[in-house]
Scaffold this motif. Structure first.
Motif, PDB file in Angstrom:
ATOM      1  N   SER A  47      15.832  46.073  36.393  1.00 37.30           N
ATOM      2  CA  SER A  47      16.625  46.462  35.235  1.00 37.30           C
ATOM      3  C   SER A  47      17.318  47.788  35.557  1.00 37.30           C
ATOM      4  O   SER A  47      16.966  48.456  36.535  1.00 37.30           O
ATOM      5  CB  SER A  47      15.745  46.593  33.992  1.00 37.30           C
ATOM      6  OG  SER A  47      14.726  47.545  34.214  1.00 37.30           O
ATOM      7  N   VAL A  48      18.311  48.137  34.750  1.00 32.76           N
ATOM      8  CA  VAL A  48      19.023  49.393  34.961  1.00 32.76           C
ATOM      9  C   VAL A  48      18.698  50.380  33.844  1.00 32.76           C
ATOM     10  O   VAL A  48      18.449  49.988  32.707  1.00 32.76           O
ATOM     11  CB  VAL A  48      20.557  49.200  35.059  1.00 32.76           C
ATOM     12  CG1 VAL A  48      20.930  48.512  36.351  1.00 32.76           C
ATOM     13  CG2 VAL A  48      21.116  48.464  33.858  1.00 32.76           C
ATOM     14  N   ILE A  49      18.713  51.644  34.211  1.00 32.89           N
ATOM     15  CA  ILE A  49      18.425  52.724  33.269  1.00 32.89           C
ATOM     16  C   ILE A  49      19.699  53.548  33.085  1.00 32.89           C
ATOM     17  O   ILE A  49      20.196  54.164  34.035  1.00 32.89           O
ATOM     18  CB  ILE A  49      17.310  53.646  33.802  1.00 32.89           C
ATOM     19  CG1 ILE A  49      16.035  52.839  34.070  1.00 32.89           C
ATOM     20  CG2 ILE A  49      17.047  54.791  32.825  1.00 32.89           C
ATOM     21  CD1 ILE A  49      14.993  53.607  34.863  1.00 32.89           C
ATOM     22  N   PRO A  50      20.241  53.564  31.868  1.00 27.23           N
ATOM     23  CA  PRO A  50      21.423  54.392  31.615  1.00 27.23           C
ATOM     24  C   PRO A  50      21.020  55.848  31.421  1.00 27.23           C
ATOM     25  O   PRO A  50      19.936  56.135  30.905  1.00 27.23           O
ATOM     26  CB  PRO A  50      21.986  53.796  30.322  1.00 27.23           C
ATOM     27  CG  PRO A  50      20.804  53.214  29.613  1.00 27.23           C
ATOM     28  CD  PRO A  50      19.853  52.765  30.702  1.00 27.23           C
ATOM     29  N   GLU A  51      21.916  56.754  31.831  1.00 29.93           N
ATOM     30  CA  GLU A  51      21.639  58.185  31.664  1.00 29.93           C
ATOM     31  C   GLU A  51      22.707  58.883  30.826  1.00 29.93           C
ATOM     32  O   GLU A  51      22.386  59.614  29.907  1.00 29.93           O
ATOM     33  CB  GLU A  51      21.549  58.861  33.030  1.00 29.93           C
ATOM     34  CG  GLU A  51      20.402  58.359  33.879  1.00 29.93           C
ATOM     35  CD  GLU A  51      20.429  58.958  35.257  1.00 29.93           C
ATOM     36  OE1 GLU A  51      19.639  59.886  35.518  1.00 29.93           O
ATOM     37  OE2 GLU A  51      21.259  58.500  36.087  1.00 29.93           O
ATOM     38  N   THR A  52      23.977  58.667  31.156  1.00 28.45           N
ATOM     39  CA  THR A  52      25.058  59.353  30.444  1.00 28.45           C
ATOM     40  C   THR A  52      25.367  58.645  29.127  1.00 28.45           C
ATOM     41  O   THR A  52      24.929  57.512  28.900  1.00 28.45           O
ATOM     42  CB  THR A  52      26.342  59.392  31.301  1.00 28.45           C
ATOM     43  OG1 THR A  52      26.843  58.047  31.429  1.00 28.45           O
ATOM     44  CG2 THR A  52      26.085  59.996  32.673  1.00 28.45           C
ATOM     45  N   GLU A  53      26.149  59.287  28.277  1.00 34.95           N
ATOM     46  CA  GLU A  53      26.547  58.665  27.004  1.00 34.95           C
ATOM     47  C   GLU A  53      27.349  57.387  27.256  1.00 34.95           C
ATOM     48  O   GLU A  53      27.146  56.385  26.571  1.00 34.95           O
ATOM     49  CB  GLU A  53      27.357  59.651  26.154  1.00 34.95           C
ATOM     50  CG  GLU A  53      26.524  60.770  25.569  1.00 34.95           C
ATOM     51  CD  GLU A  53      25.313  60.282  24.770  1.00 34.95           C
ATOM     52  OE1 GLU A  53      25.482  59.410  23.891  1.00 34.95           O
ATOM     53  OE2 GLU A  53      24.192  60.757  25.042  1.00 34.95           O
TER      54      GLU A  53
END
Length: 170
Positions: free
Chosen positions: A130-136
């Motif tokens: 899975s992917v983890i978002p960081e920025t808005e």
């Protein structure tokens, strides 16, 4: 089968740049849409492979929205990133910008979403991280992906129904 784990969305970021030459354009002096679509698919495939670390295939081109013409001499930058993942499928977001280097003008020329599927050594869908978002921006893309995935499923069912219709000889 890969163990399911997570990686940061930024780890899938793929950037390609191309300069537009006269043979790349139509009679309006703008980049052929099909040429840009080939660049989009190629760049998205690299981003998808960064996530899957194995073979991937394009499942669908969900959207390509042409916003601004790309002209001869412009430099096109294609940025791709995995924005969402399912078990074996993933959504790739692409931002395409054009830049007139002489005038120092840069603008978003197109936006696109594609879906890819990761395959195992037998050509069967395989589990992906899975992917983890960081920025808005990443968080927005990731959070709104479920709605786009639902739309894709509906559209695919309609396409399958249409294919069956044409298969019957209509």
């Amino acid at each position: 089968m890969n163990d399911k784990h997570s990686i940061f969305m930024r780890e899938t970021l793929t950037v390609q740049m191309r300069q537009v030459f006269p043979p790349d354009t139509n009679h309006h002096g703008t980049l052929f849409g099909g040429k840009l679509m080939a660049y989009i698919d190629e760049t998205a495939a690299i981003a998808a492979t960064k996530l899957a670390r194995g073979p991937v295939v394009t499942a669908s081109t969900d959207s390509v929205d042409f916003i601004k013409p790309i002209r001869v001499g412009d430099v096109v930058t294609i940025e791709a990133m995995v924005s969402w993942t399912g078990r074996s499928s993933m959504e790739i977001f692409l931002k395409i910008t054009s830049e007139n280097l002489l005038k120092k003008e840069r603008s978003v020329a197109a936006l696109s979403f594609l879906t890819f599927v990761a395959l195992d050594e037998h050509g069967k869908p395989t589990q992906i991280p899975s992917v983890i978002p960081e920025t808005e921006e990443e968080k927005w893309l990731n959070e709104t992906a479920i709605k786009r995935a639902e739309h894709r499923k509906e559209r695919k069912k309609e396409s399958e129904d249409l294919a069956r219709f044409f298969q019957k000889g209509h």
